[in-house]
Design a protein around this motif. Sequence first.
Motif, PDB file in Angstrom:
ATOM      1  N   ARG A   3       0.876  -1.163   0.000  1.00 46.03           N
ATOM      2  CA  ARG A   3       0.000   0.000   0.000  1.00 46.03           C
ATOM      3  C   ARG A   3       0.916   1.216   0.000  1.00 46.03           C
ATOM      4  NH1 ARG A   3      -1.738   4.296   2.936  1.00 46.03           N
ATOM      5  NH2 ARG A   3      -3.954   4.767   2.956  1.00 46.03           N
ATOM      6  N   TYR A   4       0.698   2.129  -0.957  1.00 48.35           N
ATOM      7  CA  TYR A   4       1.465   3.366  -0.913  1.00 48.35           C
ATOM      8  C   TYR A   4       0.543   4.552  -1.125  1.00 48.35           C
ATOM      9  CZ  TYR A   4       1.610   3.974  -6.039  1.00 48.35           C
ATOM     10  OH  TYR A   4       1.288   4.169  -7.357  1.00 48.35           O
ATOM     11  N   SER A   5       0.962   5.661  -0.538  1.00 49.91           N
ATOM     12  CA  SER A   5       0.226   6.910  -0.723  1.00 49.91           C
ATOM     13  C   SER A   5       1.225   8.056  -0.708  1.00 49.91           C
ATOM     14  CB  SER A   5      -0.844   7.096   0.359  1.00 49.91           C
ATOM     15  OG  SER A   5      -0.251   7.189   1.635  1.00 49.91           O
ATOM     16  N   ILE A   6       0.765   9.180  -1.210  1.00 47.27           N
ATOM     17  CA  ILE A   6       1.565  10.401  -1.223  1.00 47.27           C
ATOM     18  C   ILE A   6       1.049  11.289  -0.092  1.00 47.27           C
ATOM     19  CG2 ILE A   6       2.324  12.396  -2.574  1.00 47.27           C
ATOM     20  CD1 ILE A   6       3.065   9.622  -3.814  1.00 47.27           C
ATOM     21  N   LEU A   7       1.966  11.706   0.781  1.00 45.53           N
ATOM     22  CA  LEU A   7       1.620  12.624   1.862  1.00 45.53           C
ATOM     23  C   LEU A   7       2.117  14.005   1.492  1.00 45.53           C
ATOM     24  CD1 LEU A   7       2.747  10.464   4.928  1.00 45.53           C
ATOM     25  CD2 LEU A   7       0.458  10.615   3.917  1.00 45.53           C
ATOM     26  N   LYS A   8       1.236  14.996   1.555  1.00 41.79           N
ATOM     27  CA  LYS A   8       1.605  16.381   1.254  1.00 41.79           C
ATOM     28  C   LYS A   8       1.587  17.172   2.557  1.00 41.79           C
ATOM     29  CE  LYS A   8       0.238  20.395  -1.502  1.00 41.79           C
ATOM     30  NZ  LYS A   8      -0.077  21.331  -0.439  1.00 41.79           N
ATOM     31  N   GLN A   9       2.592  18.020   2.728  1.00 42.62           N
ATOM     32  CA  GLN A   9       2.658  18.854   3.917  1.00 42.62           C
ATOM     33  C   GLN A   9       1.644  19.993   3.788  1.00 42.62           C
ATOM     34  OE1 GLN A   9       6.219  21.204   4.646  1.00 42.62           O
ATOM     35  NE2 GLN A   9       6.120  20.637   6.816  1.00 42.62           N
ATOM     36  N   ALA A  10       0.762  20.093   4.779  1.00 39.31           N
ATOM     37  CA  ALA A  10      -0.238  21.158   4.803  1.00 39.31           C
ATOM     38  C   ALA A  10       0.400  22.423   5.385  1.00 39.31           C
ATOM     39  CB  ALA A  10      -1.433  20.717   5.650  1.00 39.31           C
ATOM     40  N   ASP A  12      -0.186  23.918   8.033  1.00 36.67           N
ATOM     41  CA  ASP A  12       0.064  23.816   9.474  1.00 36.67           C
ATOM     42  C   ASP A  12       1.185  22.821   9.803  1.00 36.67           C
ATOM     43  OD1 ASP A  12      -1.131  21.353   9.031  1.00 36.67           O
ATOM     44  OD2 ASP A  12      -2.843  21.721  10.354  1.00 36.67           O
ATOM     45  N   GLY A  13       1.839  22.263   8.757  1.00 42.34           N
ATOM     46  CA  GLY A  13       2.963  21.342   8.957  1.00 42.34           C
ATOM     47  C   GLY A  13       2.581  19.883   9.029  1.00 42.34           C
ATOM     48  N   ARG A  14       1.297  19.587   9.160  1.00 43.21           N
ATOM     49  CA  ARG A  14       0.867  18.184   9.217  1.00 43.21           C
ATOM     50  C   ARG A  14       0.850  17.566   7.832  1.00 43.21           C
ATOM     51  NH1 ARG A  14      -4.630  18.000  12.190  1.00 43.21           N
ATOM     52  NH2 ARG A  14      -4.868  20.014  11.221  1.00 43.21           N
ATOM     53  N   ALA A  15       0.889  16.241   7.799  1.00 48.77           N
ATOM     54  CA  ALA A  15       0.854  15.498   6.541  1.00 48.77           C
ATOM     55  C   ALA A  15      -0.560  14.996   6.267  1.00 48.77           C
ATOM     56  CB  ALA A  15       1.813  14.318   6.605  1.00 48.77           C
ATOM     57  N   ALA A  16      -0.969  15.087   5.010  1.00 50.45           N
ATOM     58  CA  ALA A  16      -2.283  14.586   4.613  1.00 50.45           C
ATOM     59  C   ALA A  16      -2.128  13.811   3.313  1.00 50.45           C
ATOM     60  CB  ALA A  16      -3.253  15.746   4.414  1.00 50.45           C
ATOM     61  N   GLU A  17      -2.829  12.665   3.230  1.00 48.28           N
ATOM     62  CA  GLU A  17      -2.816  11.889   1.993  1.00 48.28           C
ATOM     63  C   GLU A  17      -3.497  12.686   0.895  1.00 48.28           C
ATOM     64  OE1 GLU A  17      -4.655   8.025   2.519  1.00 48.28           O
ATOM     65  OE2 GLU A  17      -2.791   7.183   3.286  1.00 48.28           O
ATOM     66  N   VAL A  18      -2.885  12.659  -0.292  1.00 47.81           N
ATOM     67  CA  VAL A  18      -3.477  13.320  -1.450  1.00 47.81           C
ATOM     68  C   VAL A  18      -3.604  12.308  -2.585  1.00 47.81           C
ATOM     69  CG1 VAL A  18      -2.632  15.623  -0.829  1.00 47.81           C
ATOM     70  CG2 VAL A  18      -1.224  14.157  -2.292  1.00 47.81           C
ATOM     71  N   ASP A  19      -4.431  12.636  -3.542  1.00 47.98           N
ATOM     72  CA  ASP A  19      -4.621  11.767  -4.698  1.00 47.98           C
ATOM     73  C   ASP A  19      -3.276  11.542  -5.387  1.00 47.98           C
ATOM     74  OD1 ASP A  19      -5.138  10.859  -7.390  1.00 47.98           O
ATOM     75  OD2 ASP A  19      -7.219  11.461  -7.096  1.00 47.98           O
ATOM     76  N   PRO A  20      -2.890  10.288  -5.640  1.00 45.81           N
ATOM     77  CA  PRO A  20      -1.609  10.011  -6.294  1.00 45.81           C
ATOM     78  C   PRO A  20      -1.476  10.615  -7.687  1.00 45.81           C
ATOM     79  CG  PRO A  20      -2.544   7.996  -5.385  1.00 45.81           C
ATOM     80  CD  PRO A  20      -3.588   9.064  -5.263  1.00 45.81           C
ATOM     81  N   ASP A  21      -2.601  10.961  -8.327  1.00 47.72           N
ATOM     82  CA  ASP A  21      -2.571  11.564  -9.655  1.00 47.72           C
ATOM     83  C   ASP A  21      -2.567  13.093  -9.609  1.00 47.72           C
ATOM     84  OD1 ASP A  21      -2.603   9.053 -10.879  1.00 47.72           O
ATOM     85  OD2 ASP A  21      -4.799   8.974 -10.832  1.00 47.72           O
ATOM     86  N   ARG A  22      -2.499  13.654  -8.441  1.00 53.18           N
ATOM     87  CA  ARG A  22      -2.516  15.110  -8.259  1.00 53.18           C
ATOM     88  C   ARG A  22      -1.349  15.757  -9.007  1.00 53.18           C
ATOM     89  NH1 ARG A  22      -3.739  18.339  -3.223  1.00 53.18           N
ATOM     90  NH2 ARG A  22      -2.720  20.330  -3.604  1.00 53.18           N
ATOM     91  N   VAL A  23      -1.575  16.955  -9.521  1.00 51.01           N
ATOM     92  CA  VAL A  23      -0.498  17.750 -10.113  1.00 51.01           C
ATOM     93  C   VAL A  23      -0.012  18.693  -9.016  1.00 51.01           C
ATOM     94  CG1 VAL A  23       0.129  19.437 -11.869  1.00 51.01           C
ATOM     95  CG2 VAL A  23      -1.451  17.580 -12.436  1.00 51.01           C
ATOM     96  N   PHE A  24       1.259  18.572  -8.673  1.00 51.02           N
ATOM     97  CA  PHE A  24       1.848  19.369  -7.602  1.00 51.02           C
ATOM     98  C   PHE A  24       2.369  20.692  -8.146  1.00 51.02           C
ATOM     99  CE2 PHE A  24       2.066  14.962  -6.267  1.00 51.02           C
ATOM    100  CZ  PHE A  24       1.523  15.034  -4.990  1.00 51.02           C
ATOM    101  N   GLN A  25       2.507  21.661  -7.251  1.00 52.12           N
ATOM    102  CA  GLN A  25       3.014  22.985  -7.594  1.00 52.12           C
ATOM    103  C   GLN A  25       4.443  23.123  -7.074  1.00 52.12           C
ATOM    104  OE1 GLN A  25       0.966  25.026  -9.467  1.00 52.12           O
ATOM    105  NE2 GLN A  25      -0.371  23.244  -9.409  1.00 52.12           N
TER     106      GLN A  25
END
Length: 188
Positions: A3-10, A12-25
């Motif tokens: 199982r894998y997921s992408i965690l993005k830093q919010a 507030d510094g916390r990590a949240a799972e995001v859609d693996p197909d997301r386009v990052f900035q």
Amino acid sequence: GLRYSILKQASDGRAAEVDPDRVFQSGDRIRLSIEANDTAHLYIVQRGSSGNWSLLFPSPEISGGENLIERGKHYEIPAGHWFAFDEQPGTEKLFVVLSRGPQPDLEKMIYALREGETKPSKTLLAENTRSIDDAVVGRIRSQVAARDLIFEKVGENIGDQKEKAVYVVNKSGGSGSSVIADVSLNHK
């Protein structure tokens, strides 16, 4: 299974799972979250803009560089740090290998720290920064027939949270079986 997921830093510094197909900035900060359903050897290599692959895991920050991961234990790569997308748009590639036994092609390439050395300590394995050839990644990819793998992307509510992960399972399940996943991280 993996199982894998992408965690993005919010913000507030916390990590949240995001859609693996997301386009990052540019400036987004992420980690890879990994969990296996059996004790297995984990390797993660990344393809940089140069076209060369480099080792991300095993890492000296996690279990002293050991790449044998425990069943059901959650691992974040990189441990205690984040990957940050720079100003150069493009696609970053990660190649994840989870196998019941060591992967000889990857181990040979990684262990080749000095001429004549065949098996240094796991810490030296994890600290190796040499690039890994495309041919090694291709050979490992070809060892696991696509028909043996099942990929499922989920985006389901679990309690108050929505799970955003990819599950990869090798349905053959033999003692020498492996699971591989190609992860693409797109950013503008």
